[in-house]
Design an enzyme around this catalytic site. Structure first.
Site, PDB file in Angstrom:
ATOM      1  N   HIS A  87      18.329 -36.061 -12.461  1.00  0.00           N
ATOM      2  CA  HIS A  87      17.768 -36.704 -11.273  1.00  0.00           C
ATOM      3  C   HIS A  87      16.265 -36.476 -11.183  1.00  0.00           C
ATOM      4  O   HIS A  87      15.690 -36.576 -10.091  1.00  0.00           O
ATOM      5  CB  HIS A  87      18.496 -36.204 -10.019  1.00  0.00           C
ATOM      6  CG  HIS A  87      19.951 -36.544 -10.058  1.00  0.00           C
ATOM      7  ND1 HIS A  87      20.420 -37.816  -9.806  1.00  0.00           N
ATOM      8  CD2 HIS A  87      21.038 -35.802 -10.400  1.00  0.00           C
ATOM      9  CE1 HIS A  87      21.735 -37.830  -9.960  1.00  0.00           C
ATOM     10  NE2 HIS A  87      22.134 -36.617 -10.331  1.00  0.00           N
ATOM     11  N   ASN A 144      -1.222   1.461   5.841  1.00  0.00           N
ATOM     12  CA  ASN A 144      -0.295   0.533   5.189  1.00  0.00           C
ATOM     13  C   ASN A 144       0.185  -0.426   6.272  1.00  0.00           C
ATOM     14  O   ASN A 144       0.496   0.008   7.376  1.00  0.00           O
ATOM     15  CB  ASN A 144       0.883   1.334   4.604  1.00  0.00           C
ATOM     16  CG  ASN A 144       1.970   0.445   4.037  1.00  0.00           C
ATOM     17  OD1 ASN A 144       1.756  -0.746   3.805  1.00  0.00           O
ATOM     18  ND2 ASN A 144       3.137   1.008   3.815  1.00  0.00           N
ATOM     19  N   GLY A 145       0.215  -1.725   5.964  1.00  0.00           N
ATOM     20  CA  GLY A 145       0.707  -2.694   6.954  1.00  0.00           C
ATOM     21  C   GLY A 145      -0.392  -3.660   7.357  1.00  0.00           C
ATOM     22  O   GLY A 145      -1.421  -3.782   6.673  1.00  0.00           O
ATOM     23  N   CYS A 184       0.822  -1.217   0.000  1.00  0.00           N
ATOM     24  CA  CYS A 184       0.000   0.000   0.000  1.00  0.00           C
ATOM     25  C   CYS A 184       0.855   1.266   0.000  1.00  0.00           C
ATOM     26  O   CYS A 184       1.958   1.271   0.549  1.00  0.00           O
ATOM     27  CB  CYS A 184      -0.880   0.037   1.235  1.00  0.00           C
ATOM     28  SG  CYS A 184      -1.892  -1.428   1.426  1.00  0.00           S
ATOM     29  N   TRP A 190      -2.890  -2.598  -1.671  1.00  0.00           N
ATOM     30  CA  TRP A 190      -2.471  -3.927  -2.112  1.00  0.00           C
ATOM     31  C   TRP A 190      -3.161  -4.891  -1.148  1.00  0.00           C
ATOM     32  O   TRP A 190      -2.816  -4.960   0.032  1.00  0.00           O
ATOM     33  CB  TRP A 190      -0.956  -4.053  -2.025  1.00  0.00           C
ATOM     34  CG  TRP A 190      -0.394  -5.271  -2.662  1.00  0.00           C
ATOM     35  CD1 TRP A 190      -0.132  -5.461  -3.983  1.00  0.00           C
ATOM     36  CD2 TRP A 190       0.017  -6.468  -2.002  1.00  0.00           C
ATOM     37  NE1 TRP A 190       0.412  -6.700  -4.182  1.00  0.00           N
ATOM     38  CE2 TRP A 190       0.509  -7.350  -2.986  1.00  0.00           C
ATOM     39  CE3 TRP A 190       0.018  -6.900  -0.674  1.00  0.00           C
ATOM     40  CZ2 TRP A 190       0.995  -8.620  -2.684  1.00  0.00           C
ATOM     41  CZ3 TRP A 190       0.494  -8.162  -0.370  1.00  0.00           C
ATOM     42  CH2 TRP A 190       0.972  -9.001  -1.382  1.00  0.00           C
ATOM     43  N   GLU A 244       8.305 -13.188 -13.155  1.00  0.00           N
ATOM     44  CA  GLU A 244       7.540 -12.132 -12.486  1.00  0.00           C
ATOM     45  C   GLU A 244       6.939 -11.118 -13.442  1.00  0.00           C
ATOM     46  O   GLU A 244       5.893 -10.545 -13.145  1.00  0.00           O
ATOM     47  CB  GLU A 244       8.352 -11.447 -11.373  1.00  0.00           C
ATOM     48  CG  GLU A 244       9.476 -10.549 -11.798  1.00  0.00           C
ATOM     49  CD  GLU A 244      10.137  -9.836 -10.590  1.00  0.00           C
ATOM     50  OE1 GLU A 244      11.346  -9.643 -10.644  1.00  0.00           O
ATOM     51  OE2 GLU A 244       9.438  -9.473  -9.635  1.00  0.00           O
ATOM     52  N   LYS A 284      13.241 -13.228 -12.840  1.00  0.00           N
ATOM     53  CA  LYS A 284      12.930 -12.023 -13.615  1.00  0.00           C
ATOM     54  C   LYS A 284      11.892 -12.344 -14.680  1.00  0.00           C
ATOM     55  O   LYS A 284      10.937 -11.625 -14.857  1.00  0.00           O
ATOM     56  CB  LYS A 284      14.226 -11.521 -14.260  1.00  0.00           C
ATOM     57  CG  LYS A 284      14.355 -10.068 -14.437  1.00  0.00           C
ATOM     58  CD  LYS A 284      14.835  -9.321 -13.208  1.00  0.00           C
ATOM     59  CE  LYS A 284      14.030  -9.571 -11.985  1.00  0.00           C
ATOM     60  NZ  LYS A 284      14.613  -9.170 -10.754  1.00  0.00           N
ATOM     61  N   GLU A 325      18.272 -15.899 -10.849  1.00  0.00           N
ATOM     62  CA  GLU A 325      17.793 -14.538 -11.038  1.00  0.00           C
ATOM     63  C   GLU A 325      17.126 -14.384 -12.409  1.00  0.00           C
ATOM     64  O   GLU A 325      16.077 -13.753 -12.531  1.00  0.00           O
ATOM     65  CB  GLU A 325      18.960 -13.552 -10.871  1.00  0.00           C
ATOM     66  CG  GLU A 325      18.636 -12.107 -11.118  1.00  0.00           C
ATOM     67  CD  GLU A 325      17.481 -11.551 -10.285  1.00  0.00           C
ATOM     68  OE1 GLU A 325      16.996 -12.224  -9.360  1.00  0.00           O
ATOM     69  OE2 GLU A 325      17.028 -10.440 -10.602  1.00  0.00           O
ATOM     70  N   LYS A 349       6.345  -3.670  -4.858  1.00  0.00           N
ATOM     71  CA  LYS A 349       7.771  -3.350  -4.874  1.00  0.00           C
ATOM     72  C   LYS A 349       8.377  -3.519  -3.488  1.00  0.00           C
ATOM     73  O   LYS A 349       9.477  -4.026  -3.339  1.00  0.00           O
ATOM     74  CB  LYS A 349       7.956  -1.909  -5.354  1.00  0.00           C
ATOM     75  CG  LYS A 349       9.409  -1.447  -5.420  1.00  0.00           C
ATOM     76  CD  LYS A 349      10.144  -2.176  -6.518  1.00  0.00           C
ATOM     77  CE  LYS A 349      11.613  -1.778  -6.615  1.00  0.00           C
ATOM     78  NZ  LYS A 349      12.370  -2.748  -7.424  1.00  0.00           N
ATOM     79  N   ARG A 357       4.836   0.597  -6.231  1.00  0.00           N
ATOM     80  CA  ARG A 357       4.800  -0.273  -5.057  1.00  0.00           C
ATOM     81  C   ARG A 357       3.846  -1.447  -5.256  1.00  0.00           C
ATOM     82  O   ARG A 357       3.892  -2.411  -4.497  1.00  0.00           O
ATOM     83  CB  ARG A 357       4.370   0.531  -3.826  1.00  0.00           C
ATOM     84  CG  ARG A 357       5.365   1.588  -3.415  1.00  0.00           C
ATOM     85  CD  ARG A 357       4.770   2.532  -2.408  1.00  0.00           C
ATOM     86  NE  ARG A 357       4.520   1.929  -1.121  1.00  0.00           N
ATOM     87  CZ  ARG A 357       5.407   1.852  -0.127  1.00  0.00           C
ATOM     88  NH1 ARG A 357       6.609   2.349  -0.300  1.00  0.00           N
ATOM     89  NH2 ARG A 357       5.101   1.293   1.015  1.00  0.00           N
TER      90      ARG A 357
END
Ligand code: AGP
Length: 606
Positions: free
Chosen positions: A502, A99-100, A2, A75, A486, A483, A479, A601, A27
């Protein structure tokens, strides 16, 4: 996560709030809303979706006109993204944005229901609005303090009270919040870019501090209602740093900023050709005192830690454990006195990484933070601190932050190896000089990105793919894979090339492209054998390989060449084509590159 903004001044508040919220879009969010005092009444407009949806909603419901208000991008955590769950939320006297996470919201909600309060949404936020209203008796700060004592969890709040039409209030516990100070106007915001177009001066609220903002004064109180003086900070970013500057997306701009970011990050930490980390509190004596090293982080930052592990172990021969922060914090890690815990974080606010840092400190370990966001919680709480100087990273997909995290991991590894007597000064100088040369290598690579675009075009219709490599190439393929998934929404995994047979090789068919990373000469032929195994089973193979490594032409379909550097440093240039492949695949699939679905973010909840 948020985003919170707030404005008090002479400008059109709705315009300022929307502008500021647009700077926090990076964000991640799924709904937005504002509350503005219009003719002495609080007018709330909110909507599921993007800021454009909120603007469309204002076309029909009316655009609030006033000079004081708060705004929010949500969010979703408690309750689906919907109009009703969007912020702001209100109690009888109070409207707020949050936020939180309020961990004990259920208990508080039950209490408030018993007190006769009615709830409209499923959110934990509405509970806070009702709770502050419950305590409100004419003094807003007192009500906020009383409510905050009941609330467990991490949060930042922007609050307006029906009776105080020219004032906004803010409280911060864990989630970040700043107070911007302009001429006859002030702001609250979750992050600096939100206010940069209006002012560069701001206060950083500490946990449990309360800000009271009116047009001509900004007061800050502690949790005992004592007024406190704070240092006014000046943001060293300018608007340019937070703008796209002609690039189609922030991610592409940030990929191109990598050479400068590396230079800025390492320049002041090299003296006479050797690493010099004293300004970060890292001395030879300290380095020699550490028994074990843990690197703890999330996502891309954790992948930078994996590169760090390979390099530290190879050069300094000190054991390194890399841990995912959300695992580390709950697995009762065997860590304590004599250990060093390195926390890597771009935002410096990632909830799990912050909790891991605190746990390490509680257990008696020394902590080193590698952080990009100045003044963030992780930066402030660690024993030692190495800032990365990437500037603001706006795209959700981290690129330049990863690059500079790796750069400081190298400097740290060189210094440690030197302190432990595992490399000579001459060897160290050679490595440092190689590192100093990397920005030019990357700049050269960025002049010709056609191959990466071509590779992306070949992947655009894939459902799933594999990244493979050995050693540092495996670290890098982790990485590359993250990338891609996402931002392109294509399923992908990274695999240690030698581990394929395996089990995972059974997935290989003509429908499973493979990106193979081969930059480590001593492991190259081993990986090439694995590449041939997947090629023989029909896979389309994209090879990312150093110029001097030879691979038979029939082993791959497409080759992306990375200029040679010291093999140890190859992850830095070699990640660039992986970033570009992810970027262009996302563009070709028509995705929202900078703001991929479901992602935030700064992950300030666990
Ligand atoms: C990277 O592209 C991600 N979006 C994500 O994995 C990120 O690296 C992770 O959430 C950690 O964030 P931090 O560096 O701010 O702690």
């Amino acid at each position: 996560m948020c985003g919170i903004v707030g404005y008090v001044g002479k400008q059109n508040c709705t315009d300022v709030l929307i502008n500021s919220l647009s700077r926090l879009e990076y964000r991640g969010y799924d709904s937005a809303g504002i509350a503005v005092f219009e003719n002495g009444e609080i007018k709330v407009v909110k909507s599921k979706g993007r800021l454009t949806d909120l603007s469309a909603r204002m076309e029909t419901e009316g655009r609030p006109s006033g000079n004081v208000g708060i705004g929010h991008t949500r969010w979703a955590t408690h309750g689906e993204p919907s109009d009703v769950n969007s912020h702001p939320h209100s109690g009888a006297d109070v409207t707020l944005v949050h936020n939180g996470i309020i961990e004990n919201y259920k208990k508080l909600k039950e209490f408030l229901i018993r007190e006769g309060k009615e709830f409209k949404s499923e959110t934990d936020t509405e509970v806070v609005a009702q709770l502050i209203s419950y305590y409100y008796n004419g003094d807003p700060v007192e009500a906020i303090i009383k409510a905050s004592k009941d609330i467990e969890g991490s949060f930042a709040l922007g609050v307006v009270f029906r009776d105080f039409t020219d004032t906004i209030f803010a409280l911060r516990r864990e989630s970040p919040l700043i107070v911007g100070v302009g001429e006859d106007e002030s702001f609250i915001a979750s992050d600096v870019p939100a206010i940069l177009q209006y002012t560069r001066n701001y206060y950083l609220l500490e946990p449990n501090e309360i800000a009271v903002l009116s047009p001509y004064s900004t007061k800050i109180y502690d949790q005992h209602y004592q007024a406190i003086e704070k240092e006014l900070k000046t943001a060293d970013w300018d608007m340019d740093a937070a703008e796209k500057q002609g690039y189609e997306h922030f991610m592409l701009k940030e990929i191109h900023e990598q050479p400068t970011a590396i230079k800025t990050t390492i320049a002041s930490r090299i003296t006479d050709g050797l690493p010099d980390l004293e300004e970060c509190g890292i001395t030879c004596e300290k380095l020699n005192s550490f028994r074990n090293i843990f690197i703890v982080a999330c996502g891309t930052a954790m992948h930078a830690g994996v590169v760090g592990k390979y390099v530290i172990e190879k050069l300094a021969r000190v054991p390194v454990v890399v841990d995912i922060a959300s695992e580390f914090r709950y697995r009762e890690p065997i860590v304590g006195d004599g250990d060093l815990v390195i926390i890597i974080s771009q935002s410096g606010e990632t909830a799990d990484s912050l909790a891991a840092l605190r746990l390490a400190k509680e257990n008696g370990a020394k902590t080193l933070a590698i952080v990009n966001a100045k003044g963030s919680s992780i930066a402030r709480e660690a024993d030692m601190l190495m800032y990365t100087h990437a500037g603001p990273e706006i795209a959700v997909a981290s690129t330049k932050a990863y690059m500079v995290q790796i750069a400081v991991m190298y400097l740290f590894a060189f210094e440690l190896a030197l302190a432990k007597g595992k490399i000579s000064e001459d060897e160290c100088k050679k490595l440092v000089s190689g590192l100093q040369n990397i920005p030019d290598v990357i700049s050269g690579m960025l002049e010709d990105i056609d191959d990466s675009q071509y590779a992306a075009a070949s992947l655009v219709n894939a459902d799933s793919l594999l990244y493979i490599g050995r050693g540092l190439d495996y670290a890098l393929s982790m990485e590359g894979s993250l990338k891609l998934k996402e931002i392109s929404y294509i399923h992908s995994e990274s695999y240690a090339a030698g581990e394929l047979k395996h089990g995972t090789i059974s997935l290989i068919s003509e429908n499973m492209p493979v990106i193979a990373v081969v930059t480590q000469p001593e492991l190259a032929q081993k990986t090439v054998s694995n590449i041939k195994e997947v090629k023989a089973r029909g896979a389309y193979v994209i090879l990312v390989c150093s110029a001097s490594i030879t691979v038979d032409e029939d082993a791959y379909d497409l080759k992306l060449v990375v200029p040679d550097t010291d093999p140890l440093l190859m992850p830095m240039p070699a990640v660039v084509p992986l970033q570009l492949i992810a970027y262009y695949t996302s563009v070709l699939r028509g995705n929202d590159v900078d703001k991929p679905r479901n992602l935030a973010k700064s992950v300030t909840v666990e």
